[in-house]
Write an enzyme that holds these catalytic residues in place. Structure first.
Site, PDB file in Angstrom:
ATOM      1  N   ASP A   1      50.044  49.727  42.232  1.00  0.00           N
ATOM      2  CA  ASP A   1      48.640  50.536  42.271  1.00  0.00           C
ATOM      3  C   ASP A   1      49.858  51.622  43.525  1.00  0.00           C
ATOM      4  O   ASP A   1      50.805  50.732  44.286  1.00  0.00           O
ATOM      5  CB  ASP A   1      48.398  49.924  43.171  1.00  0.00           C
ATOM      6  CG  ASP A   1      46.960  50.728  43.539  1.00  0.00           C
ATOM      7  OD1 ASP A   1      46.790  52.136  43.341  1.00  0.00           O
ATOM      8  OD2 ASP A   1      46.717  50.668  44.971  1.00  0.00           O
TER       9      ASP A   1
ATOM     10  N   ASP B   1      48.446  53.816  46.648  1.00  0.00           N
ATOM     11  CA  ASP B   1      48.457  53.598  47.826  1.00  0.00           C
ATOM     12  C   ASP B   1      47.663  52.274  48.663  1.00  0.00           C
ATOM     13  O   ASP B   1      46.984  52.274  48.016  1.00  0.00           O
ATOM     14  CB  ASP B   1      47.039  54.998  47.767  1.00  0.00           C
ATOM     15  CG  ASP B   1      47.180  56.299  47.591  1.00  0.00           C
ATOM     16  OD1 ASP B   1      47.157  56.870  46.155  1.00  0.00           O
ATOM     17  OD2 ASP B   1      47.877  57.386  47.989  1.00  0.00           O
TER      18      ASP B   1
HETATM   19  N1  LIG Z   1      37.979  62.043  45.652  1.00  0.00           N
HETATM   20  C1  LIG Z   1      38.092  60.661  46.264  1.00  0.00           C
HETATM   21  N2  LIG Z   1      39.116  59.929  45.903  1.00  0.00           N
HETATM   22  C2  LIG Z   1      39.793  59.026  46.751  1.00  0.00           C
HETATM   23  C3  LIG Z   1      38.831  58.222  47.688  1.00  0.00           C
HETATM   24  N3  LIG Z   1      39.488  57.716  48.455  1.00  0.00           N
HETATM   25  C4  LIG Z   1      40.742  57.273  47.866  1.00  0.00           C
HETATM   26  N4  LIG Z   1      40.673  58.487  46.549  1.00  0.00           N
HETATM   27  C5  LIG Z   1      42.079  59.075  46.054  1.00  0.00           C
HETATM   28  O1  LIG Z   1      42.335  57.525  45.372  1.00  0.00           O
HETATM   29  C6  LIG Z   1      44.055  58.185  45.372  1.00  0.00           C
HETATM   30  C7  LIG Z   1      43.972  56.359  45.729  1.00  0.00           C
HETATM   31  O2  LIG Z   1      44.867  55.710  44.350  1.00  0.00           O
HETATM   32  P1  LIG Z   1      45.612  54.309  44.127  1.00  0.00           P
HETATM   33  O3  LIG Z   1      47.033  54.696  44.031  1.00  0.00           O
HETATM   34  O4  LIG Z   1      45.256  53.275  45.254  1.00  0.00           O
HETATM   35  O5  LIG Z   1      45.352  54.160  42.349  1.00  0.00           O
HETATM   36  C8  LIG Z   1      44.078  58.577  46.116  1.00  0.00           C
HETATM   37  O6  LIG Z   1      44.807  59.613  45.556  1.00  0.00           O
HETATM   38  C9  LIG Z   1      43.279  59.126  47.288  1.00  0.00           C
HETATM   39  O7  LIG Z   1      43.415  60.492  48.265  1.00  0.00           O
HETATM   40  C10 LIG Z   1      37.442  59.036  47.813  1.00  0.00           C
HETATM   41  O8  LIG Z   1      36.292  58.536  48.575  1.00  0.00           O
HETATM   42  N5  LIG Z   1      37.166  60.304  47.194  1.00  0.00           N
HETATM   43 MG    MG Z   2      45.111  51.477  46.525  1.00  0.00          MG
END
Ligand SMILES: Nc1nc2c(ncn2[C@@H]2O[C@H](COP(=O)(O)O)[C@@H](O)[C@H]2O)c(=O)[nH]1
Ligand code: MG
Length: 589
Positions: free
Chosen positions: A121, A123
């Site tokens: 993953d 983030d």
């Molecule tokens: N619309 C929303 N997007 C969200 C939220 N919390 C996180 N995120 C987005 O998810 C990905 C996480 O990516 P990963 O690599 O961990 O799979 C990242 O782009 C964030 O911007 C939310 O509450 N709402």
């Molecule tokens: Mg993540």
């Protein structure tokens, strides 16, 4: 060896590797197994002898030669193990563990040499966000959005408190409370705004003192179980507290239908706030309205790219960069592992962040993409692990999506968007047990991938660093608690069914309660540890134990283990099994 199978070899001088021992099974390291530990102990014991504290070591087995721990080859041979004499439980040295902050903790066995695909993953896994900078940014940006839809200007002064929230809390949309829940759904702590309710006050809100599973399913509670939700938990509580103590607005328990909320125009369109900004808004807002407004605003700053734009404008401020990352990924490639990236983030953001973290370190790799066999962005997890979405290819020049025909495999160097686990398995031939997926989201990354396709996993829990440090600092408090529990057990030891007078242990119980509270406060002044509360495990802890095969504070802790390492779980004895465990006898003797 004589014909009675007794070892007649003269006992080797434990000081040097013996000649008549067949070299260990893997003679890569024919030294003595306990070399380093033995030398340390000998050094210490010589010092103790010199100080007159200890008599010189007598040979362990003066007659029949049996190998002691200090005489085993590394690794020990068949002959040595056949003639090895056990050390008693209480004298067995502690098993060597890597330093706690560098460890990978094991719930279920994983043999790394059986893992063909390492999946990551991005983030909060590869991209480690600097805290509290990133959470403060998100918190402030959501306040801006709330002001735009008509929230009172007074909320502008609210600030993110990194010491307030922990992960794993339940947000009650109906009553506006944050709840810490144990692994059985019982309510441990209830905080309304910034006020911790007493157990009596909590029971007035929740007579059963628990959150039932169907209430969780019925959507009354929002589970704050990702690191992205930390600022959200804090902001919700801050605004509840602010409105109830400083605003002319009133918060009610009226339940706003979510769809009704989505259908309704934003407050700002009522023009109530813009014309006369000094005028405080008067009126009612429900706890669930407030939740929906904050949730919508959070989605917005993520989806419209405004939060990511601020991060990209100052990557060193918001995301960690370390030379250990390219070193780790290079080792995976040298080890012949296949490596894939599976992230929900869009390509433009993924490309910028991964370039920042990986480009320019190692001339063998022109671009961060060269470290990966498969790159999937916009994966839409957890849906990716079920029906998924149509797979597209990313035009890396423009970032636009294009129709693609993946036929029989993913092409190295290309970037894909969406797709599904079943397609991934079909194109890569990856069997569930041969994939180790590493992520921070207990539900979207860990639970879904395990339940649907049996992927093995490593959960990233950055808060472990804090939890381990506090546990170490509070060691004496734990020991005191053990003593108090021992005293409690001793009071009841002699009692049986003919005893009619219960001992008055109120004073002792108060000491136990106060000691537990001291421990809890050491982890977090509001909610305590994210894994424990006294002897109770939290809901989050139960999920980690049930679904995470491995867990650690940082994926780079994998650098501290060989890529053929067998992670083996310590058996979690049931209460009756403790009694048969040797150390129990030692302590009870
Ligand atoms: N619309 C929303 N997007 C969200 C939220 N919390 C996180 N995120 C987005 O998810 C990905 C996480 O990516 P990963 O690599 O961990 O799979 C990242 O782009 C964030 O911007 C939310 O509450 N709402
Ligand atoms: Mg993540």
């Amino acid at each position: 060896m004589d014909n009675n199978n007794n070892n007649t070899a003269t006992p080797p001088n434990p000081g040097t590797p013996t000649k008549n021992l067949t070299p260990g099974l893997r003679s890569s390291n024919p030294g003595l197994l306990m070399d380093r530990r033995r030398l340390d102990e000998e050094k210490n014991s010589l010092e103790e002898i010199a100080l007159g504290h200890k008599s010189p070591n007598k040979p362990l087995f003066p007659n029949l030669h049996q190998y002691s721990l200090n005489e085993l080859s590394n690794p020990p041979t068949e002959e040595e193990l056949q003639n090895y004499k056990d050390v008693s439980a209480q004298n067995l040295p502690p098993i060597h563990k890597r330093e706690a902050l560098k460890r990978v903790f094991v719930n279920r066995d994983i043999k790394l040499d059986r893992i063909e695909f390492f999946g990551f993953d991005m983030d909060y896994t590869l991209a480690v966000y600097n805290s509290p900078e990133f959470e403060e940014l998100a918190y402030d940006m959501v306040i801006e959005r709330l002001l735009e839809i008509g929230y009172p200007k007074s909320i502008k002064k609210l600030k993110y408190d990194p010491n307030f929230p922990i992960r794993g809390l339940f947000l009650d949309k109906e009553l506006g409370n944050l709840l810490k829940i144990d692994s059985f759904g019982n309510i441990i702590i209830c905080i309304h705004g910034k006020k911790k309710l007493t157990p009596k006050q909590t029971s007035e809100f929740y007579p059963s003192m628990r959150v039932s599973s169907d209430e969780i399913v019925k959507n009354r509670f929002y589970l704050l179980n990702t690191l992205f939700t930390l600022p959200e938990a804090c902001l919700y509580s801050d605004i509840v507290n602010h409105i109830e103590t400083e605003s002319s607005l009133r918060l009610t328990e009226e339940i706003a239908d979510e769809q009704q909320q989505f259908n309704s125009p934003p407050l700002s369109s009522l023009g109530s706030n813009q014309e006369n900004p000094s005028h405080e808004i008067d009126g009612d807002l429900s706890f669930s309205n407030l939740f929906q407004d904050i949730r919508t605003a959070y989605d917005l700053v993520h989806n419209d790219g405004s939060l990511k734009k601020r991060v990209l404008a100052d990557l060193p401020k918001y995301i960690r960069k370390t030379k250990d990352m390219p070193v780790f990924f290079d080792r995976l490639r040298q080890n012949g592992n296949k490596v894939f990236l599976l992230t929900n983030s869009e390509y433009y953001y993924t490309n910028s962040v991964m370039s920042y973290m990986l480009d320019g370190f190692d001339p063998k790799y022109n671009s961060w993409k060269d470290y990966f066999d498969v790159i999937i962005v916009g994966a839409d997890k957890p849906r990716f692990f079920s029906e998924g979405t149509t797979i597209r290819e990313v035009d890396v020049e423009t970032g636009n999506l294009k129709i693609t025909n993946v036929k029989d495999r993913f092409e190295k160097g290309k970037v894909y968007h969406g797709g599904s686990l079943s397609l991934f398995q079909k194109l890569t031939g990856a069997k569930g047990s041969r994939v180790l997926y590493i992520g921070d989201h207990i539900f979207a990354d860990i639970i879904k991938s395990k339940k649907t396709h049996g992927w093995r996993n490593l959960l990233i829990v950055p808060e472990l660093d804090h939890e381990l440090k506090v546990s170490k600092e509070e060691k004496q408090t734990y020991i005191h608690l053990m003593n108090l529990e021992f005293i409690r057990a001793e009071i009841y030891r002699g009692l049986d069914s003919q005893s009619t007078q219960p001992p008055d242990i109120e004073v002792l119980l108060k000491h136990i309660k106060d000691t537990n509270e001291k421990l809890n406060l050491a982890f977090n002044k509001n909610f305590g540890s994210m894994f424990k509360h006294g002897s109770k495990s939290t809901f989050f802890s139960m999920q980690v134990q049930r679904y995470a095969d491995l867990y650690t504070s940082d994926y780079l802790n994998l650098l501290n283990y060989p890529l053929f390492y067998h992670f083996s779980a310590n058996p979690q004895p049931l209460p009756h099994e403790n009694i048969t465990h040797p150390t129990f006898e030692a302590s009870s003797s």
